[in-house]
Design a protein around this motif. Structure first.
Motif, mmCIF file in Angstrom:
data_model
loop_
_atom_site.group_PDB
_atom_site.id
_atom_site.type_symbol
_atom_site.label_atom_id
_atom_site.label_comp_id
_atom_site.label_asym_id
_atom_site.label_seq_id
_atom_site.Cartn_x
_atom_site.Cartn_y
_atom_site.Cartn_z
ATOM 1 N N ASP A 83 0.833 -1.201 0.000
ATOM 2 C CA ASP A 83 0.000 0.000 0.000
ATOM 3 C C ASP A 83 0.871 1.256 0.000
ATOM 4 N N GLN A 84 1.895 1.259 0.865
ATOM 5 C CA GLN A 84 2.802 2.398 0.924
ATOM 6 C C GLN A 84 3.605 2.526 -0.369
ATOM 7 N N ALA A 85 3.958 1.372 -0.953
ATOM 8 C CA ALA A 85 4.704 1.395 -2.213
ATOM 9 C C ALA A 85 3.848 1.994 -3.326
ATOM 10 N N ASP A 86 2.563 1.619 -3.340
ATOM 11 C CA ASP A 86 1.651 2.155 -4.352
ATOM 12 C C ASP A 86 1.545 3.679 -4.229
ATOM 13 N N ASP B 121 3.555 -3.836 -10.967
ATOM 14 C CA ASP B 121 3.784 -5.040 -10.154
ATOM 15 C C ASP B 121 3.233 -4.875 -8.738
ATOM 16 N N VAL B 122 3.370 -3.657 -8.200
ATOM 17 C CA VAL B 122 2.837 -3.387 -6.868
ATOM 18 C C VAL B 122 1.309 -3.469 -6.873
ATOM 19 N N ALA B 123 0.696 -2.927 -7.936
ATOM 20 C CA ALA B 123 -0.768 -3.010 -8.055
ATOM 21 C C ALA B 123 -1.211 -4.468 -8.096
ATOM 22 N N LEU B 124 -0.438 -5.305 -8.780
ATOM 23 C CA LEU B 124 -0.745 -6.744 -8.828
ATOM 24 C C LEU B 124 -0.657 -7.352 -7.431
ATOM 25 N N ASP C 157 -4.961 -5.624 -7.427
ATOM 26 C CA ASP C 157 -5.693 -4.639 -8.229
ATOM 27 C C ASP C 157 -5.220 -4.765 -9.676
ATOM 28 N N ILE C 158 -5.636 -5.856 -10.317
ATOM 29 C CA ILE C 158 -5.169 -6.111 -11.685
ATOM 30 C C ILE C 158 -5.687 -5.072 -12.674
ATOM 31 N N PRO C 159 -6.965 -4.664 -12.617
ATOM 32 C CA PRO C 159 -7.402 -3.586 -13.519
ATOM 33 C C PRO C 159 -6.568 -2.317 -13.332
ATOM 34 N N GLY C 160 -6.224 -2.018 -12.073
ATOM 35 C CA GLY C 160 -5.363 -0.861 -11.806
ATOM 36 C C GLY C 160 -3.990 -1.043 -12.434
ATOM 37 N N GLU D 30 -4.628 -12.855 -16.493
ATOM 38 C CA GLU D 30 -4.998 -13.053 -15.088
ATOM 39 C C GLU D 30 -6.497 -12.818 -14.868
ATOM 40 N N ILE D 31 -7.067 -11.895 -15.646
ATOM 41 C CA ILE D 31 -8.510 -11.619 -15.484
ATOM 42 C C ILE D 31 -9.315 -12.244 -16.626
ATOM 43 N N ASN D 32 -8.660 -13.163 -17.365
ATOM 44 C CA ASN D 32 -9.322 -13.938 -18.413
ATOM 45 C C ASN D 32 -9.850 -13.078 -19.566
ATOM 46 N N ASP D 33 -9.156 -11.973 -19.830
ATOM 47 C CA ASP D 33 -9.499 -11.117 -20.969
ATOM 48 C C ASP D 33 -8.693 -11.601 -22.172
ATOM 49 N N LEU D 34 -9.136 -12.700 -22.771
ATOM 50 C CA LEU D 34 -8.348 -13.377 -23.803
ATOM 51 C C LEU D 34 -8.211 -12.553 -25.076
ATOM 52 N N ILE D 35 -9.232 -11.797 -25.417
ATOM 53 C CA ILE D 35 -9.177 -11.013 -26.664
ATOM 54 C C ILE D 35 -8.073 -9.965 -26.586
#
Length: 466
Positions: free
Chosen positions: A353-356, A378-381, A385-388, A416-421
């Motif tokens: 959180d602090q890194a973000d 990578d920090v968001a991951l 928070d993959i969309p972030g 990771e969020i299965n957005d294959l397209i």
């Protein structure tokens, strides 16, 4: 017995100050008053200068030179309208006095109308027999206008009038540097040194030009000649130390930095450089000793705190590194690189959180480096928070549209969020940009790298590229 020249020049000043201490009134020539006033103006004693002007005009009410000095003080104190009124009256009396045009130019310069100031200074130049000061003023006006080419030419004329005018010499080199004409600066300085071979200032400046061009042997020679010309020239020892550092001669560099400390009061910058040399030599205890001396000498030197931070960060003592980067941020909270370092330390400590927050601060303050976007994503991951993370990478892509690393990482996050397209599009783009960096994708996303889905995309891109 004949008086020395400095005794003669001090006589009117001593006499004038003696008069001020008594009720007596002494008479002075107008020229003596001019000397007295110039002395006080040059030493920043404006109140005494004004008193001398007042008494001088009482004794010599027709003196245009004294009235012009009164105008000079009015301009200095920003009484510009009154100064212009005085100049209007003086110009009626003497329309060919270059000093009138110089003071009018000063007024326009104060009003940020530098183009008009240049016009007036050129008029003064046409009237003047001694144009040295006018060229200097022109040079400064051109600097205000960011016209470094004309500024350089003006200061060059000053140096040609007086080769000991080091202020103008510095300004010439400053213009060369701003124009990134380092070869021109080297040629100019070498030409100057042919005429003034023992000028330590010129040798010092020549060394800096060679250093900029990474011509370290030549820079070292220049600094050696500066020291031969003046063995008390601290700046030459310090710059020589920096060259020796670049050449990997850390012990010799330390010796030169220590010379500056022995010759004058120690500076935080010298301690900092010595610390860095000891760290390069793996003298960790000595490195710490000098880093702590750095911040003790100047607690507000953020680079000192950063040096200690990096020292502990490289040794994976992240808790101490965090303590010291916070010290640096307390001094300069607007430094984007310090926030990035803070983000890296917090990441190593698992404080995502602090890194973000730190990465966000770094970017908002203008750090758009590729590593910043990748590290922040990578920090968001890590914060789930993959969309972030994908959004962060899309921002980074605006600055690095040809970055295969961003594309590969984006593809992995989209999987990771299965957005294959979109993952397919990102992966194909990444492979087209730099096929060799597929290994980066495999290293970070091994769970997808060996799937048939990814292998099929890779093989299709390979076939199309043949």
């Amino acid at each position: 017995m004949a008086l020395e020249s400095n005794e003669k020049s001090n006589q009117p000043i001593n006499k004038f100050e003696s008069m001020l201490k008594t009720d007596d009134v002494y008479f002075f020539d107008a020229e003596d008053f001019e000397d007295i006033i110039h002395h006080y103006l040059n030493n920043g004693k404006i109140a005494l200068a004004k008193k001398a002007i007042k008494i001088g005009l009482q004794q010599h009410p027709a003196s245009i030179e004294l009235k012009l000095l009164e105008v000079e003080v009015l301009v200095f104190e920003n009484h510009l309208d009154l100064a212009e009124n005085y100049l209007d009256a003086l110009q009626v009396l003497d329309s060919t006095n270059e000093e009138i045009f110089i003071q009018r130019a000063n007024i326009y310069s104060k009003k940020d109308n530098h183009e008009a100031a240049v016009v007036l200074l050129n008029k003064a130049l046409a009237l003047s027999e001694n144009s040295f000061d006018i060229h200097s003023l022109l040079g400064m006006e051109y600097l205000f206008m960011d016209d470094f080419k004309l500024a350089k030419e003006s200061f060059m004329r000053c140096v040609s009038f007086d080769e000991q005018d080091y202020s103008s010499l510095y300004n010439v080199i400053y213009c060369f540097e701003f124009l990134e004409e380092y070869d021109g600066a080297i040629h100019y300085l070498n030409d100057y040194l042919d005429r003034n071979p023992y000028c330590e200032v010129a040798w010092h400046q020549l060394g800096k030009q060679y250093f900029t061009k990474k011509m370290y042997s030549e820079a070292l020679t220049a600094y050696d000649f500066a020291i031969i010309s003046d063995d008390t020239f601290i700046g030459a020892y310090f710059e020589k130390g920096k060259v020796l550092e670049k050449m990997g001669k850390y012990k010799d560099a330390i010796e030169n930095y220590e010379t500056t400390i022995q010759m004058e009061d120690p500076t935080s910058h010298a301690y900092l450089r010595i610390g860095k040399c000891h760290e390069k030599l793996d003298n960790d205890e000595m490195a710490k000793y000098y880093y702590y001396h750095t911040v003790h000498e100047d607690p507000l030197l953020d680079k000192g705190w950063l040096a200690i931070t990096d020292f502990y960060y490289r040794r994976k003592n992240h808790q101490k590194a965090l303590y010291y980067i916070n010290k640096a941020l307390n001094i300069d909270g607007e430094n984007s690189h310090y926030w990035k370092k803070c983000a890296q330390i917090n990441t190593a400590l698992g404080k995502f959180d602090q890194a973000d927050f730190a990465y966000k601060q770094s970017v908002e303050l203008g750090n758009y480096e590729l590593r910043t976007w990748l590290g922040w994503a990578d920090v968001a991951l890590r914060n789930q928070d993959i969309p972030g993370a994908i959004h962060i990478l899309s921002q980074g892509l605006e600055f690095y549209p040809e970055s295969a690393e961003i594309k590969f990482k984006t593809a992995g996050f989209q999987l990771e969020i299965n957005d294959l397209i979109n993952a397919r599009i990102s992966l194909i783009d990444a492979l087209k940009l730099d096929f060799a960096k597929l290994q980066l994708f495999s290293d970070q996303f091994p769970q997808y790298a060996d799937t048939d889905w990814v292998k099929n995309i890779v093989s299709k891109v390979v076939r199309r590229s043949r």
